[in-house]
Design a protein around this motif. Structure first.
Motif, PDB file in Angstrom:
ATOM      1  N   GLU A   3       0.752  -1.201   0.114  1.00 12.22           N
ATOM      2  CA  GLU A   3       0.018   0.052  -0.004  1.00 12.22           C
ATOM      3  C   GLU A   3       0.863   1.363  -0.113  1.00 12.22           C
ATOM      4  O   GLU A   3       1.561   1.481   1.024  1.00 12.22           O
ATOM      5  CB  GLU A   3      -1.005  -0.013   1.298  1.00 12.22           C
ATOM      6  N   THR A   4       0.962   1.911  -1.078  1.00 10.73           N
ATOM      7  CA  THR A   4       1.773   3.208  -1.382  1.00 10.73           C
ATOM      8  C   THR A   4       0.742   3.866  -2.074  1.00 10.73           C
ATOM      9  O   THR A   4      -0.629   3.643  -2.280  1.00 10.73           O
ATOM     10  CB  THR A   4       2.965   2.898  -2.158  1.00 10.73           C
ATOM     11  N   SER A  54      -1.565   2.456  -6.405  1.00  9.98           N
ATOM     12  CA  SER A  54      -2.984   2.025  -6.699  1.00  9.98           C
ATOM     13  C   SER A  54      -3.683   3.256  -7.308  1.00  9.98           C
ATOM     14  O   SER A  54      -4.275   3.200  -8.198  1.00  9.98           O
ATOM     15  CB  SER A  54      -3.873   1.213  -5.884  1.00  9.98           C
ATOM     16  N   ASP A  89      -8.512   1.922  -2.487  1.00 13.10           N
ATOM     17  CA  ASP A  89      -8.656   1.574  -1.290  1.00 13.10           C
ATOM     18  C   ASP A  89      -9.352   0.006  -1.101  1.00 13.10           C
ATOM     19  O   ASP A  89      -8.721  -0.974  -0.600  1.00 13.10           O
ATOM     20  CB  ASP A  89      -9.810   2.150  -0.455  1.00 13.10           C
ATOM     21  N   TYR A 102      -6.961  -3.153  -1.197  1.00 14.29           N
ATOM     22  CA  TYR A 102      -6.263  -3.537   0.033  1.00 14.29           C
ATOM     23  C   TYR A 102      -7.360  -3.913   1.014  1.00 14.29           C
ATOM     24  O   TYR A 102      -6.920  -4.270   2.259  1.00 14.29           O
ATOM     25  CB  TYR A 102      -5.396  -2.592   0.428  1.00 14.29           C
ATOM     26  N   SER A 141       3.988  -3.064   3.428  1.00 13.16           N
ATOM     27  CA  SER A 141       4.065  -1.684   3.780  1.00 13.16           C
ATOM     28  C   SER A 141       5.298  -0.970   2.937  1.00 13.16           C
ATOM     29  O   SER A 141       6.186  -1.945   2.510  1.00 13.16           O
ATOM     30  CB  SER A 141       4.086  -1.018   4.939  1.00 13.16           C
TER      31      SER A 141
END
Ligand code: NDP
Ligand code: 8X3
Length: 259
Positions: free
Chosen positions: A192-193, A196, A208, A211, A218
């Protein structure tokens, strides 16, 4: 853990967010001198300020676009004038654009992915190698992806650009054999950065959802692997690291828990 990086010079592309920014922060913790590049200068400035607070020996920023040869060459000239050497090169800048199947694909998305994820690595490495070759023991770490190893629907051009990154890494490893320089690829799965949000053209809700019900990697998890590989002794080359979150067994095999 021994700190072999203190006082070294590290150049990180794509340091304005995600893996690149977190790699810069973790290198700062080890007292490294930082040369940070990306297109968003304001964000680079924020990252550099954090790095100085965390103990970087120095933190320098310069705007650059890996898709433009002139910009990359100007960046390397700046690095030469600022530092005169590079010990660690992290070729991280890049990302995905779109999730369309081939039949609906867009030229500008395909071109952007090959330009940054594949050609960008070639351009930056070509420009920076003269700053690395005089010091045996340096390391080039390219950021690949699970997508470079396993193709998935809607990922044709992204997967192909990351497969190209894998081949570039392997060719470089062969070409630099005997120079004392090391080359490796760090290949994460879903993390998650801003990845996306960029891929989905700014649609935060869709990003969102990527994920939802999962604890993804991370940026810090990935940066730890990058810094660990860079901190190995000079006779150790970490050729490749493939890492995914526990819930992801393949790009298309993700165990989600209903919230
Ligand atoms: P982010 O979107 O958070 O970061 C991407 C970084 O690349 C930004 O700093 C961006 O800076 C920079 N960048 C993008 N295009 C260019 C360009 N043309 N020139 C210079 N800099 C550029 O995503 P991640 O941190 O997740 O992505 C970093 C790398 O990791 C990418 O190569 C991505 O493909 C790869 N990866 C990501 C995974 C994930 O799930 N997140 C998994 C596996 C690999 P700016 O916009 O300021 O130029
Ligand atoms: C990003 C990871 O699984 O979205 O490289 O392709 S994935």
């Amino acid at each position: 853990m021994s700190n072999r990086l203190k006082g070294k010079w590290a150049l990180v592309t794509g340091a304005s967010s995600g893996f690149g920014a977190e790699t810069a922060r973790q290198l700062a913790d080890m007292g490294v001198n930082l040369l940070l590049g990306a297109r968003r200068e304001d964000r680079l400035g924020q990252v550099a300020a954090e790095c100085l607070e965390r103990g970087a020996a120095s933190a320098h920023i310069h705007k650059m676009d890996v898709t433009r040869t002139a910009s990359v060459n100007a960046f390397a000239d700046w690095a030469k004038a600022t530092a005169g050497r590079v010990d660690v090169l992290v070729n991280n800048a890049g990302g995905a654009h779109g999730v369309e199947r081939v039949e609906d694909g867009r030229d500008d998305d395909w071109e952007a992915m090959f330009q940054s994820n594949a050609l960008g690595i070639l351009r930056v490495t070509r420009a920076v190698l003269p700053l690395m070759k005089p010091q045996p023991g340096g390391i080039i770490l390219n950021i690949g992806s699970i997508a470079g190893r396993v193709a998935y629907e809607g990922g044709s051009a992204y997967c192909a650009s990351k497969a190209a990154e894998r081949s570039i890494t392997k060719s470089l490893r062969l070409e630099l054999n005997g120079t004392g320089l090391r080359v490796g690829t760090i290949d994460p799965g879903m993390a998650e950065t801003e990845f996306s949000v960029v891929r989905l053209k700014g649609d935060q809700a869709k990003a969102d959802a990527v994920y939802r019900g999962v604890e993804p990697l991370s940026a810090g998890d990935v940066a730890e692997a990058i810094v660990w590989a860079a901190n190995r002794p000079a006779h150790v080359c970490v050729d490749e690291i493939l890492m995914m979150c526990t819930a992801q067994a393949a790009p298309y095999k993700v165990h989600r828990v209903e919230e």
